[in-house]
Design a protein around this motif. Sequence first.
Motif, PDB file in Angstrom:
ATOM      1  N   SER A 167       0.837  -1.216   0.000  1.00 41.34           N
ATOM      2  CA  SER A 167       0.000   0.000   0.000  1.00 41.34           C
ATOM      3  C   SER A 167       0.863   1.253   0.000  1.00 41.34           C
ATOM      4  O   SER A 167       2.026   1.232   0.413  1.00 41.34           O
ATOM      5  CB  SER A 167      -0.918   0.032   1.216  1.00 41.34           C
ATOM      6  OG  SER A 167      -0.262   0.645   2.322  1.00 41.34           O
ATOM      7  N   PRO A 169       1.803   4.902   1.650  1.00 44.78           N
ATOM      8  CA  PRO A 169       1.791   5.277   3.085  1.00 44.78           C
ATOM      9  C   PRO A 169       0.645   6.246   3.377  1.00 44.78           C
ATOM     10  O   PRO A 169       0.872   7.388   3.733  1.00 44.78           O
ATOM     11  CB  PRO A 169       3.169   5.927   3.283  1.00 44.78           C
ATOM     12  CG  PRO A 169       3.592   6.383   1.929  1.00 44.78           C
ATOM     13  CD  PRO A 169       2.922   5.501   0.921  1.00 44.78           C
ATOM     14  N   SER A 210       5.764   5.236  10.781  1.00 48.69           N
ATOM     15  CA  SER A 210       6.588   6.380  11.167  1.00 48.69           C
ATOM     16  C   SER A 210       5.675   7.406  11.825  1.00 48.69           C
ATOM     17  O   SER A 210       4.450   7.287  11.748  1.00 48.69           O
ATOM     18  CB  SER A 210       7.285   6.998   9.944  1.00 48.69           C
ATOM     19  OG  SER A 210       6.334   7.551   9.064  1.00 48.69           O
TER      20      SER A 210
HETATM   21  P1  ADP Z   1      10.887  -1.600   1.059  1.00 56.49           P
HETATM   22  O1  ADP Z   1      10.674  -2.415  -0.157  1.00 56.49           O
HETATM   23  O2  ADP Z   1      12.286  -1.280   1.338  1.00 56.49           O
HETATM   24  O3  ADP Z   1      10.214  -2.156   2.265  1.00 56.49           O
HETATM   25  P2  ADP Z   1       9.045   0.426  -0.012  1.00 56.49           P
HETATM   26  O4  ADP Z   1       9.355   1.782  -0.514  1.00 56.49           O
HETATM   27  O5  ADP Z   1       8.556  -0.561  -0.969  1.00 56.49           O
HETATM   28  O6  ADP Z   1      10.262  -0.128   0.803  1.00 56.49           O
HETATM   29  O7  ADP Z   1       7.939   0.663   1.091  1.00 56.49           O
HETATM   30  C1  ADP Z   1       7.373  -0.369   1.763  1.00 56.49           C
HETATM   31  C2  ADP Z   1       6.160   0.121   2.517  1.00 56.49           C
HETATM   32  O8  ADP Z   1       6.501   1.167   3.406  1.00 56.49           O
HETATM   33  C3  ADP Z   1       5.041   0.678   1.657  1.00 56.49           C
HETATM   34  O9  ADP Z   1       3.833   0.110   2.119  1.00 56.49           O
HETATM   35  C4  ADP Z   1       5.074   2.160   1.914  1.00 56.49           C
HETATM   36  O10 ADP Z   1       3.772   2.698   1.841  1.00 56.49           O
HETATM   37  C5  ADP Z   1       5.578   2.227   3.321  1.00 56.49           C
HETATM   38  N1  ADP Z   1       6.302   3.467   3.658  1.00 56.49           N
HETATM   39  C6  ADP Z   1       7.247   4.089   2.941  1.00 56.49           C
HETATM   40  N2  ADP Z   1       7.714   5.168   3.608  1.00 56.49           N
HETATM   41  C7  ADP Z   1       7.044   5.221   4.787  1.00 56.49           C
HETATM   42  C8  ADP Z   1       7.091   6.107   5.923  1.00 56.49           C
HETATM   43  N3  ADP Z   1       7.931   7.124   5.999  1.00 56.49           N
HETATM   44  N4  ADP Z   1       6.251   5.819   6.960  1.00 56.49           N
HETATM   45  C9  ADP Z   1       5.425   4.769   6.920  1.00 56.49           C
HETATM   46  N5  ADP Z   1       5.348   3.930   5.888  1.00 56.49           N
HETATM   47  C10 ADP Z   1       6.145   4.142   4.829  1.00 56.49           C
END
Ligand code: ADP
Length: 488
Positions: A167, A169, A210
């Motif tokens: 999803s 964020p 976060s």
């Molecule tokens: P990764 O693959 O390294 O886990 P992604 O960019 O694919 O990173 O993000 C994974 C999840 O984290 C997604 O659901 C995104 O919405 C969520 N996300 C990204 N940044 C934040 C943030 N600052 N706070 C909360 N959720 C976040």
Amino acid sequence: MSQPYRISGTTGVWEVVIGLEVHAQVNSRSKLFSGAPVSFGDEPNQNVSLVDAGMPGMLPVINRICVEQAVRTGLGINARINLHSIFDRKNYFYADLPTGYQISQFSDPIVSGGEVVIDLPGGESRTINVTRLHLEQDAGKSLHEYSPQFSYIDLNRAGVALMEIVSEPELRSPEEAGAYLKKLRSILMYLDTCDGDMDKGNLRCDANVSVRREGVTTFGTRCEIKNVNSVRFLMKAIEFEAQRQVEILEAGGVIDQETRLFDASTGETRTMRSKEDAHDYRYFPDPDLLPLEIEEEWVAKLRADLPELPDAKKARYCANYGLSVYDASVITAEKSFADYFEAMLADGCDPKLASNWMTGELFGRLNKLGLEITASPVSALALSELVKLIQDNTVSGKIAKTVLDAMLESGKSAKQIVDEQGLVQVTDTSAIDAAIDAVISANPDKVAEYKSGKDKLFGFFVGQVMKATEGKANPAMVNDLLKAKLSL
Ligand code: ADP
Ligand code: MG
């Protein structure tokens, strides 16, 4: 509008930002790249092909059904289906990963975008955007409980297809995150693309959390809580984690981007590992697999064959059957509920009565018994028989409640109980008249009081007549006949 979720710290007010990564095991008979069966509860390593075991020279062959399920899921969340996608190797070492890499999709997933409409308390809803959905393999399982010295490996799960659904964020409270997971689970179960069994780990979720000060528009550093396996735990984990981050930031600290685990016994999250980066996985296209090309016409056919999904069903129940948004949400929340409801309608039940008896009466009783609707001792047709007895005035609503109790206890049908216990409603005017006459002549002073303007006494007369008929008189008829007699 409900109040936004906020955390009050000692130095100000904070907002929570959440994005979820959901892993859903694909409903299919065999694995993503091998013909080994997808079946659990068997002896360890019974369902493992040479491909799954990572034997040299073995080549993966994609399972068409798994692709179909991913596409159908994408269509079900209104996403874009990518006709061209790529399988990548995600390289890491772990004992339960014999190949040394997981086949996943990184740069070019099969599904992009999409949305999930979440249902909030009070009938409100919000649309949450989905970033992507990709296919990947599950890993095996390390078993540590059999020996103090050795770990054992079970590869039955290795290579089983998962859909990872990520999803944006956009979630802003534990409740919204819980509602998102519930709704996504419901959609998957309507589509029959995942069985939704969170207890077995067939649907699990990583929560990225976060916090930021109210009014700030940039995101704070997130932590990722791994493998949460219930909606309730997800909400608890987020609540704890957000509070923890606020306390660190208010004390002047910084959040380390890390992976954390939720411990259900303490309700806390703790460090599992500090954040790994994508480049650590050395993703590259799997040279054993060609890019996946699918055809527009096939996608169109899958789209045309999709079942009716919960939002559409909900709207239809409100428009066609006059159900309230709340009742329609409850009944469509799980496919098994909607199936039960529709079986009652097909049997001739009035929709509003069916809805009231399902959600108001049956659900409460099943809850007390700790039973799911799929294990209900009273089937849809059995409840329908009871509701139809109310519809044709054979029993009153009040008596029907005791009949339902008896049905749950004895397993007998509504008709059988009504016959055996002589519960048929009295709709014979002369019998009700006789009871009313008896009550009136036994209470001359009350009648006089009523006639002199004490309207409240009407309820007393109704009560006496119902008592005299052992609760079996048709209440509407008692009302009408009493009114007529008392106004003479
Ligand atoms: P990764 O693959 O390294 O886990 P992604 O960019 O694919 O990173 O993000 C994974 C999840 O984290 C997604 O659901 C995104 O919405 C969520 N996300 C990204 N940044 C934040 C943030 N600052 N706070 C909360 N959720 C976040
Ligand atoms: Mg992640």
